[in-house]
Design a protein around this motif. Structure first.
Motif, PDB file in Angstrom:
ATOM      1  N   LEU A   7       0.831  -1.211   0.000  1.00 22.78           N
ATOM      2  CA  LEU A   7       0.000   0.000   0.000  1.00 22.78           C
ATOM      3  C   LEU A   7       0.868   1.265   0.000  1.00 22.78           C
ATOM      4  N   LYS A   8       1.893   1.285   0.854  1.00 27.43           N
ATOM      5  CA  LYS A   8       2.769   2.457   0.924  1.00 27.43           C
ATOM      6  C   LYS A   8       3.554   2.652  -0.371  1.00 27.43           C
ATOM      7  N   LEU A   9       4.014   1.552  -0.945  1.00 27.05           N
ATOM      8  CA  LEU A   9       4.761   1.654  -2.197  1.00 27.05           C
ATOM      9  C   LEU A   9       3.880   2.218  -3.305  1.00 27.05           C
ATOM     10  N   LEU A  10       2.622   1.793  -3.336  1.00 28.17           N
ATOM     11  CA  LEU A  10       1.679   2.307  -4.327  1.00 28.17           C
ATOM     12  C   LEU A  10       1.502   3.812  -4.161  1.00 28.17           C
ATOM     13  N   VAL A  11       1.295   4.263  -2.908  1.00 30.22           N
ATOM     14  CA  VAL A  11       1.130   5.696  -2.647  1.00 30.22           C
ATOM     15  C   VAL A  11       2.404   6.457  -2.980  1.00 30.22           C
ATOM     16  N   GLY A  12       3.558   5.899  -2.655  1.00 28.33           N
ATOM     17  CA  GLY A  12       4.823   6.567  -2.917  1.00 28.33           C
ATOM     18  C   GLY A  12       5.101   6.748  -4.393  1.00 28.33           C
ATOM     19  N   VAL A  13       4.831   5.722  -5.182  1.00 31.95           N
ATOM     20  CA  VAL A  13       5.050   5.803  -6.632  1.00 31.95           C
ATOM     21  C   VAL A  13       4.086   6.805  -7.257  1.00 31.95           C
ATOM     22  N   MET A  14       2.831   6.801  -6.805  1.00 26.38           N
ATOM     23  CA  MET A  14       1.824   7.704  -7.368  1.00 26.38           C
ATOM     24  C   MET A  14       2.111   9.166  -7.017  1.00 26.38           C
ATOM     25  N   SER A  15       2.624   9.403  -5.801  1.00 26.09           N
ATOM     26  CA  SER A  15       2.842  10.786  -5.356  1.00 26.09           C
ATOM     27  C   SER A  15       4.253  11.291  -5.615  1.00 26.09           C
ATOM     28  N   GLY A  16       5.202  10.380  -5.741  1.00 30.14           N
ATOM     29  CA  GLY A  16       6.594  10.788  -5.884  1.00 30.14           C
ATOM     30  C   GLY A  16       7.226  11.206  -4.577  1.00 30.14           C
ATOM     31  N   SER A  17       6.590  10.859  -3.449  1.00 29.60           N
ATOM     32  CA  SER A  17       7.096  11.270  -2.140  1.00 29.60           C
ATOM     33  C   SER A  17       8.237  10.366  -1.684  1.00 29.60           C
ATOM     34  N   LEU A  18       9.363  10.982  -1.400  1.00 29.77           N
ATOM     35  CA  LEU A  18      10.511  10.237  -0.896  1.00 29.77           C
ATOM     36  C   LEU A  18      10.203   9.614   0.461  1.00 29.77           C
ATOM     37  N   ALA A  19       9.545  10.380   1.327  1.00 32.65           N
ATOM     38  CA  ALA A  19       9.249   9.876   2.663  1.00 32.65           C
ATOM     39  C   ALA A  19       8.337   8.663   2.613  1.00 32.65           C
ATOM     40  N   VAL A  20       7.368   8.669   1.686  1.00 31.90           N
ATOM     41  CA  VAL A  20       6.452   7.527   1.578  1.00 31.90           C
ATOM     42  C   VAL A  20       7.185   6.296   1.061  1.00 31.90           C
ATOM     43  N   ILE A  21       8.037   6.495   0.056  1.00 39.41           N
ATOM     44  CA  ILE A  21       8.808   5.364  -0.475  1.00 39.41           C
ATOM     45  C   ILE A  21       9.728   4.810   0.614  1.00 39.41           C
ATOM     46  N   ALA A  22      10.353   5.708   1.371  1.00 37.03           N
ATOM     47  CA  ALA A  22      11.213   5.261   2.469  1.00 37.03           C
ATOM     48  C   ALA A  22      10.395   4.510   3.516  1.00 37.03           C
ATOM     49  N   ASP A  23       9.185   4.994   3.781  1.00 41.93           N
ATOM     50  CA  ASP A  23       8.323   4.320   4.752  1.00 41.93           C
ATOM     51  C   ASP A  23       7.898   2.945   4.228  1.00 41.93           C
ATOM     52  N   ALA A  24       7.701   2.848   2.908  1.00 45.17           N
ATOM     53  CA  ALA A  24       7.377   1.543   2.309  1.00 45.17           C
ATOM     54  C   ALA A  24       8.542   0.577   2.487  1.00 45.17           C
ATOM     55  N   MET A  25       9.761   1.086   2.351  1.00 45.41           N
ATOM     56  CA  MET A  25      10.940   0.251   2.569  1.00 45.41           C
ATOM     57  C   MET A  25      11.014  -0.182   4.024  1.00 45.41           C
ATOM     58  N   HIS A  26      10.638   0.735   4.926  1.00 48.96           N
ATOM     59  CA  HIS A  26      10.641   0.379   6.342  1.00 48.96           C
ATOM     60  C   HIS A  26       9.668  -0.762   6.613  1.00 48.96           C
ATOM     61  N   SER A  27       8.480  -0.676   6.022  1.00 45.12           N
ATOM     62  CA  SER A  27       7.504  -1.751   6.204  1.00 45.12           C
ATOM     63  C   SER A  27       8.003  -3.054   5.580  1.00 45.12           C
ATOM     64  N   ALA A  28       8.757  -2.926   4.468  1.00 45.22           N
ATOM     65  CA  ALA A  28       9.324  -4.131   3.852  1.00 45.22           C
ATOM     66  C   ALA A  28      10.334  -4.787   4.795  1.00 45.22           C
ATOM     67  N   THR A  29      11.123  -3.956   5.504  1.00 45.86           N
ATOM     68  CA  THR A  29      12.053  -4.542   6.475  1.00 45.86           C
ATOM     69  C   THR A  29      11.290  -5.141   7.657  1.00 45.86           C
ATOM     70  N   ASP A  30      10.123  -4.577   7.975  1.00 47.42           N
ATOM     71  CA  ASP A  30       9.265  -5.196   8.991  1.00 47.42           C
ATOM     72  C   ASP A  30       8.896  -6.612   8.570  1.00 47.42           C
ATOM     73  N   ALA A  31       8.521  -6.748   7.289  1.00 48.70           N
ATOM     74  CA  ALA A  31       8.159  -8.069   6.786  1.00 48.70           C
ATOM     75  C   ALA A  31       9.358  -9.013   6.831  1.00 48.70           C
ATOM     76  N   LEU A  32      10.540  -8.490   6.455  1.00 49.40           N
ATOM     77  CA  LEU A  32      11.749  -9.310   6.498  1.00 49.40           C
ATOM     78  C   LEU A  32      12.094  -9.711   7.932  1.00 49.40           C
ATOM     79  N   SER A  33      11.884  -8.775   8.875  1.00 43.89           N
ATOM     80  CA  SER A  33      12.197  -9.101  10.263  1.00 43.89           C
ATOM     81  C   SER A  33      11.235 -10.162  10.790  1.00 43.89           C
ATOM     82  N   SER A  34       9.969 -10.086  10.381  1.00 39.37           N
ATOM     83  CA  SER A  34       9.009 -11.115  10.793  1.00 39.37           C
ATOM     84  C   SER A  34       9.396 -12.469  10.209  1.00 39.37           C
TER      85      SER A  34
END
Length: 308
Positions: free
Chosen positions: A33-60
């Motif tokens: 969801l965050k990656l979709l919003v980040g790509v659509m908006s071009g927001s660096l912070a959103v893309i970075a937050d999507a990466m953070h959630s991806a590391t959450d998934a990796l940590s799980s």
């Protein structure tokens, strides 16, 4: 030398595994969801937050793997059990958090060099991020509650990671709202940098709670063990006390002790009483006691084993 029979160790891995499966599913969903919003908006912070959630998934996912390996029951090759695999998993989570923080800082620098291009935000994207924030809050609270109930350092570390995701998502929402209503193009980067510093702080917290376990840091103050042992009838002196492990999960205690007994049977009964008292006070313990003759009781022998 007497050694207590190993206590039945509570195997909470099934409960931990169930929580991690829920976390993995939610983290993957939030990342997309965050990656979709980040790509659509071009927001660096959103893309970075999507990466953070991806590391959450990796940590799980890392937690699931190490959870499978961290059988508390001893075997021939691992006479003290396999609990430390869980600590290794927590270190892996700390590594994922640190990687995310560095990536955010690097992307912030790139954006500054590009002249802070504007981001494009719609109301639908803000609603999606608000929905993700709600999922973050639920997941962090769920993992922390279950981590405390199951006494799992792995779940507690993952809960800290999930909690950091709550703050990063809040920061992202503020940045995007500022871009929409205030037309401030630099706010995205200005909020992304402290977000990265927050992640570094979370990483240090995970390390502080995990490393003492891996390096066999003292689990219980020797003064506390000494007090419990000396409160047992028949104990005349104890010293050279050492402990390691995780309080509430499994503690390994070693000590030298002098007891008021003239035969082995009575001496053994006293040591059993000491072990029962330690377990009642500190939870699961595996105690190794070295018995010494009565004439070893001297003024200079203390619980630290130091000469006074």
């Amino acid at each position: 030398m007497t050694q207590s029979h190993p206590n039945p160790m509570v195997d909470n891995r099934k409960g931990v595994r169930r929580v991690l499966m829920v976390a993995l599913g939610l983290n993957i969903t939030m990342s997309l969801l965050k990656l979709l919003v980040g790509v659509m908006s071009g927001s660096l912070a959103v893309i970075a937050d999507a990466m953070h959630s991806a590391t959450d998934a990796l940590s799980s996912l890392t937690g699931l793997v190490t959870n499978k390996l961290s059988d508390p029951r001893p075997d021939r090759d691992h006479p003290y059990g396999h609990r430390k695999y869980e600590a290794v998993g927590a270190l892996g989570i700390a590594g994922f958090i640190l990687f995310t923080a560095i990536e955010i800082l690097m992307r912030s620098g790139e954006r500054l060099l590009e002249g802070l291009p504007p981001i494009r935000v719609t109301g639908q994207e803000l609603v999606l991020l608000t929905l993700v924030l709600g999922f973050n809050l639920l997941l962090a609270g769920y993992e922390l509650r279950e981590g405390r109930r199951l006494n799992s350092n792995l779940l507690k570390a993952d809960a800290q990671h999930a909690a950091s995701d709550v703050w990063t998502t809040v920061v992202v929402l503020v940045g995007m709202a500022g871009a929409v209503w205030l037309q401030v193009s630099w706010l995205d980067v200005a909020l992304a940098i402290p977000m990265a510093l927050l992640l570094i702080r979370v990483c240090s917290q995970v390390l502080r709670s995990t490393l003492p376990w891996l390096v066999d840091h003292m689990a219980i103050a020797p003064e506390a063990i000494y007090a419990e042992a000396m409160s047992t009838a028949g104990v005349m002196n104890c010293h050279d006390i050492a402990s390691r492990g995780v309080l509430g999960q499994q503690i390994f205690i070693e000590m030298h002790m002098v007891v008021d007994a003239d035969d082995l049977t009575k001496a053994h009964q006293i040591t059993e009483q000491v072990e029962d008292r330690l377990e009642e006070t500190f939870g699961p313990v595996r105690c190794t006691i070295h018995l010494e003759p009565k004439d070893y009781v001297e003024d200079w022998i203390t619980y630290t084993g130091a000469h006074g």
